[in-house]
Design an enzyme around this catalytic site. Structure first.
Site, PDB file in Angstrom:
ATOM      1  CG  HIS A 252      -5.320   0.737  -4.468  1.00  0.00           C
ATOM      2  ND1 HIS A 252      -4.729   0.415  -3.254  1.00  0.00           N
ATOM      3  CD2 HIS A 252      -6.432  -0.033  -4.540  1.00  0.00           C
ATOM      4  CE1 HIS A 252      -5.461  -0.489  -2.638  1.00  0.00           C
ATOM      5  NE2 HIS A 252      -6.485  -0.798  -3.395  1.00  0.00           N
TER       6      HIS A 252
ATOM      7  CE  LYS B 110      -6.153  -0.970   4.766  1.00  0.00           C
ATOM      8  NZ  LYS B 110      -7.439  -1.201   4.078  1.00  0.00           N
TER       9      LYS B 110
ATOM     10  CG  HIS C 146      -6.038  -8.716   0.710  1.00  0.00           C
ATOM     11  ND1 HIS C 146      -6.264  -9.099  -0.594  1.00  0.00           N
ATOM     12  CD2 HIS C 146      -5.883  -7.368   0.678  1.00  0.00           C
ATOM     13  CE1 HIS C 146      -6.236  -8.031  -1.378  1.00  0.00           C
ATOM     14  NE2 HIS C 146      -6.010  -6.976  -0.631  1.00  0.00           N
TER      15      HIS C 146
ATOM     16  CE1 TYR D 131      -5.946  -7.383  -7.747  1.00  0.00           C
ATOM     17  CE2 TYR D 131      -6.143  -8.469  -5.622  1.00  0.00           C
ATOM     18  CZ  TYR D 131      -5.902  -7.339  -6.370  1.00  0.00           C
ATOM     19  OH  TYR D 131      -5.619  -6.152  -5.739  1.00  0.00           O
TER      20      TYR D 131
ATOM     21  NE  ARG E 188      -2.953  -3.281  -1.865  1.00  0.00           N
ATOM     22  CZ  ARG E 188      -2.491  -4.089  -0.913  1.00  0.00           C
ATOM     23  NH1 ARG E 188      -1.195  -4.265  -0.774  1.00  0.00           N
ATOM     24  NH2 ARG E 188      -3.328  -4.723  -0.109  1.00  0.00           N
TER      25      ARG E 188
ATOM     26  NE  ARG F  45      -3.507  -2.297   2.747  1.00  0.00           N
ATOM     27  CZ  ARG F  45      -3.205  -3.436   3.342  1.00  0.00           C
ATOM     28  NH1 ARG F  45      -2.002  -3.574   3.894  1.00  0.00           N
ATOM     29  NH2 ARG F  45      -4.074  -4.427   3.413  1.00  0.00           N
TER      30      ARG F  45
END
Length: 325
Positions: free
Chosen positions: A261, A180, A287, A296, A264, A156
């Protein structure tokens, strides 16, 4: 006026949120969303004379129907069901109940939007253009390092600009990234990314005395790989976004299609095209849920469909007719 939250429901929600914060490392915004969703459910139950303790599959379905009737979007209803599922799973694990009433409820789901991405040739053109962007050799080395690291790791942008320089020394084959919720993950570096990193570190660590870079590294920017003026001490995300815009223009790529992004997404898509499995991509992207990574597969499905329609001999106009004559 909403019904008051029962002591039982309030305590249960607080315990759930505490566990999510302490054990699952949930981010603050995630905890706030869980709290809002569960409070709304509790208030709806209270108006019907019920509580979270007596939640059943039928009750959850009735609540979702109520949300639909209120005109809530599909995304909001899907998020509320997700919050309920997390809570009922926690209640089962804690022994508060003997079943999970939400486990088999199929929600409205989110509208699947295919992530925008770039072709490999476009990425290669941007990597080739990056060393030409910048007012000095230091800036050009930094800019190449930034985009090489981004594409090599799928980080990110917030993770990229806030990389501690201490984590990048010694020609590391992998980087430790704090994502995160404070969760850490290891991502391998490609050979070009390691070369770009080494070249930038050589310049960053020995700037000319009195130069802007020397002043940055001597101050609050000293702990960051990409120091910059400002309160944070490192390059702002917005500055990197503008840099990508300049690199895209120099590479002949529409800058409207290029964001951090999107790079990414390109990282993940190109890995999947190369044969990587979803679990590995999930780990590399950081994730928490495999469902997030599964988007994806839709990108790849669409590409495979285009490949067949554009290149399969029987898909070409007139071929079928000729074969049948």
């Amino acid at each position: 006026m909403p019904a008051p939250l029962s002591m039982g429901d309030g305590s249960a929600i607080s315990a759930f949120l505490d566990a999510q914060a302490a054990e699952a490392g949930a981010a603050r915004n995630t905890l706030l969303a869980y709290g809002r969703d569960l409070r709304d459910l509790s208030e709806w139950l209270a108006r019907r004379g019920g509580s979270l303790a007596g939640l059943s599959r039928e009750t959850v379905e009735d609540y979702l129907a109520f949300c639909d009737a209120q005109g809530l979007s599909r995304a909001t209803r899907a998020r509320r069901l997700s919050s309920i599922r997390q809570f009922t799973r926690f209640a089962l694990e804690e022994g508060w109940r003997e079943d999970d009433p939400a486990i088999r409820i199929s929600g409205p789901g989110r509208a699947k939007r295919l992530p925008k991405t770039l072709e490999r040739a476009e990425i290669e053109a941007m990597l080739a253009a990056a060393p030409e962007i910048g007012r000095s050799p230091a800036e050009r080395a930094r800019n190449l390092c930034l985009i090489e690291l981004l594409y090599a790791t799928g980080m990110r942008v917030s993770e990229l600009v806030a990389l501690p320089v201490a984590a990048c020394r010694g020609d590391p084959p992998v980087l430790l990234i704090r994502g995160k919720g404070g969760k850490e993950r290891l991502v391998p570096l490609t050979a070009p990314a390691r070369r770009a990193l080494a070249a930038w570190l050589e310049i960053r660590d020995a700037p000319p005395e009195g130069s802007p870079l020397a002043r940055l590294t001597a101050g609050r920017g000293g702990r960051w790989l990409f120091p910059a003026p400002g309160a944070a001490g490192h390059m702002p995300r917005q500055s990197f976004g503008r840099l990508l815009n300049d690199i895209a223009i120099a590479a002949g790529v529409d800058p409207a299609r290029v964001t951090p992004h999107v790079i990414r997404h390109a990282f993940a898509t190109h890995l999947l095209e190369g044969g990587a499995d979803l679990r590995s991509i999930q780990t590399l992207l950081g994730h928490a849920d495999l469902g997030t990574t599964e988007i994806y597969t839709h990108v790849l499905d669409e590409r495979m469909r285009e490949l067949v329609l554009n290149h399969h001999p029987l898909a070409q106009p007139g071929v079928g007719e000729a074969a049948g004559d």
